[in-house]
Design a protein around this motif. Structure first.
Motif, PDB file in Angstrom:
ATOM      1  N   LYS A   6       0.840  -1.190   0.000  1.00  0.00           N
ATOM      2  CA  LYS A   6       0.000   0.000   0.000  1.00  0.00           C
ATOM      3  C   LYS A   6       0.877   1.241   0.000  1.00  0.00           C
ATOM      4  CE  LYS A   6      -4.091  -1.986   0.377  1.00  0.00           C
ATOM      5  NZ  LYS A   6      -5.188  -1.766  -0.561  1.00  0.00           N
ATOM      6  N   GLY A  10      -2.961   4.669   0.139  1.00  0.00           N
ATOM      7  CA  GLY A  10      -3.735   3.453   0.381  1.00  0.00           C
ATOM      8  C   GLY A  10      -4.094   2.708  -0.878  1.00  0.00           C
ATOM      9  N   THR A  11      -3.503   3.090  -2.005  1.00  0.00           N
ATOM     10  CA  THR A  11      -3.799   2.412  -3.260  1.00  0.00           C
ATOM     11  C   THR A  11      -2.745   1.363  -3.530  1.00  0.00           C
ATOM     12  OG1 THR A  11      -4.731   4.445  -4.132  1.00  0.00           O
ATOM     13  CG2 THR A  11      -4.178   2.745  -5.730  1.00  0.00           C
ATOM     14  N   ALA A  12      -3.165   0.199  -3.963  1.00  0.00           N
ATOM     15  CA  ALA A  12      -2.222  -0.883  -4.197  1.00  0.00           C
ATOM     16  C   ALA A  12      -1.241  -0.500  -5.284  1.00  0.00           C
ATOM     17  CB  ALA A  12      -2.979  -2.149  -4.596  1.00  0.00           C
ATOM     18  N   SER A 170     -10.554   4.525  -7.975  1.00  0.00           N
ATOM     19  CA  SER A 170     -10.951   4.235  -6.597  1.00  0.00           C
ATOM     20  C   SER A 170      -9.820   3.510  -5.874  1.00  0.00           C
ATOM     21  CB  SER A 170     -12.204   3.354  -6.587  1.00  0.00           C
ATOM     22  OG  SER A 170     -11.952   2.109  -7.232  1.00  0.00           O
ATOM     23  N   ASP A 171      -9.810   3.627  -4.553  1.00  0.00           N
ATOM     24  CA  ASP A 171      -8.742   3.026  -3.758  1.00  0.00           C
ATOM     25  C   ASP A 171      -8.759   1.504  -3.798  1.00  0.00           C
ATOM     26  OD1 ASP A 171      -7.879   5.499  -3.093  1.00  0.00           O
ATOM     27  OD2 ASP A 171      -8.790   5.538  -1.099  1.00  0.00           O
ATOM     28  N   ASP A 172      -9.910   0.921  -4.092  1.00  0.00           N
ATOM     29  CA  ASP A 172     -10.004  -0.531  -4.071  1.00  0.00           C
ATOM     30  C   ASP A 172      -9.899  -1.144  -5.466  1.00  0.00           C
ATOM     31  OD1 ASP A 172     -12.350   0.427  -5.067  1.00  0.00           O
ATOM     32  OD2 ASP A 172     -13.652  -0.852  -3.842  1.00  0.00           O
ATOM     33  N   MET A 173      -9.329  -0.420  -6.403  1.00  0.00           N
ATOM     34  CA  MET A 173      -9.200  -0.943  -7.760  1.00  0.00           C
ATOM     35  C   MET A 173      -8.270  -2.149  -7.769  1.00  0.00           C
ATOM     36  SD  MET A 173      -8.140   0.989 -11.282  1.00  0.00           S
ATOM     37  CE  MET A 173      -8.242   0.118 -12.841  1.00  0.00           C
ATOM     38  N   ASP A 174      -8.574  -3.121  -8.604  1.00  0.00           N
ATOM     39  CA  ASP A 174      -7.795  -4.343  -8.697  1.00  0.00           C
ATOM     40  C   ASP A 174      -6.340  -4.036  -9.042  1.00  0.00           C
ATOM     41  OD1 ASP A 174      -7.700  -7.388  -9.016  1.00  0.00           O
ATOM     42  OD2 ASP A 174      -6.906  -6.687 -10.927  1.00  0.00           O
TER      43      ASP A 174
END
Length: 251
Positions: A6, A10-12, A170-174
């Motif tokens: 992260k 917070g983005t992968a 978005s922060d939860d993007m693959d």
């Protein structure tokens, strides 16, 4: 297996897959040992024609197969099937991506980017010189290379485009999708560099062929020689520099 961390937002972010290049060479079905025989070849990669001995010819045919897709001389020199070589070289290039690049995309993107990497190798400049036999019976083959500087510029430009694009996601993007998108930007700028390639001053890399302990009629490359050739042809070190810079920024 892909690994991610992260970042500050917070983005992968993709992380490097650590695979030793020696393991890559072992896994490749394309043999990198060569049967000892007496033959000559003309080196016309660049500069005046030079008659090469058997040992130097092994190195040249490897480079010609990788860079020029000239498979028949390689198959003959390495006593391999031409059809097998045609299948193995593209897989070998995919293996370079998986072992030497900082971020590892999906299998689909690896296949797509391997075509671009093949084009990059196609722009490489090298000249193989005749071998010199050493006291221990091994052979030293000098290879003069003008390194193709493509990744430093391409990665810098791709990073800017990728960062701008990532801010809109978005922060939860693959994470895999993000890595593939990053490769789309890299591909774009690599293709641009192909139009006007830039080279460093010529430098000599010496490759060593040794007699196999298992078969005295077979020569083998030194452990680091193939890696030295790959990093000599193209600025693959730019990928390592990129991850070092990102880690410093994250601290």
């Amino acid at each position: 297996m892909k690994q991610f961390k992260k970042d500050k937002q917070g983005t992968a972010s993709p992380r490097k897959m650590c695979i030793a290049v020696l393991l890559l060479l072992i896994l490749m079905s394309m043999s990198l040992s060569a049967c000892s025989s007496s033959s000559k070849d003309t080196n016309n990669a660049s500069g005046p024609a030079v008659e090469l001995d058997t040992e130097a010819n092994y190195v040249k045919t490897y480079l010609d197969a990788l860079c020029k897709q000239d498979y028949e001389p390689y198959a003959k020199a390495y006593d391999a099937s031409l059809n097998e070589v045609k299948e193995d070289v593209p897989e070998y290039i995919k293996g370079i991506i998986e072992s030497e690049f900082t971020y590892i995309p999906s299998d689909t993107m690896i296949t797509a980017f391997a075509k671009t990497l093949q084009k990059l190798f196609g722009k490489c400049r090298y000249t193989v010189s005749p071998s010199v036999q050493n006291e221990d019976g091994s052979y030293s083959i000098p290879v003069s290379i003008e390194k193709f500087s493509v990744f430093k510029t391409s990665l810098e430009k791709a990073e800017k485009d990728y960062d701008a694009w990532k801010k809109q996601q978005s922060d939860d993007m693959d994470a895999d999708a993000m890595t593939d998108k990053y490769y789309e930007f890299i591909t774009k700028y690599c293709e641009e560099e192909l139009k006007n390639p830039k080279y460093e001053d010529a430098a000599t890399i010496t490759v060593t062929l040794s007699i196999s302990e298992e078969d005295e009629n077979v020569y083998e490359y030194g452990d680091e020689d193939i890696n030295s050739l790959l990093y000599g042809l193209i600025d693959l070190s730019a990928w390592d520099e990129l991850v070092d810079e990102n880690e410093e920024e994250a601290e």
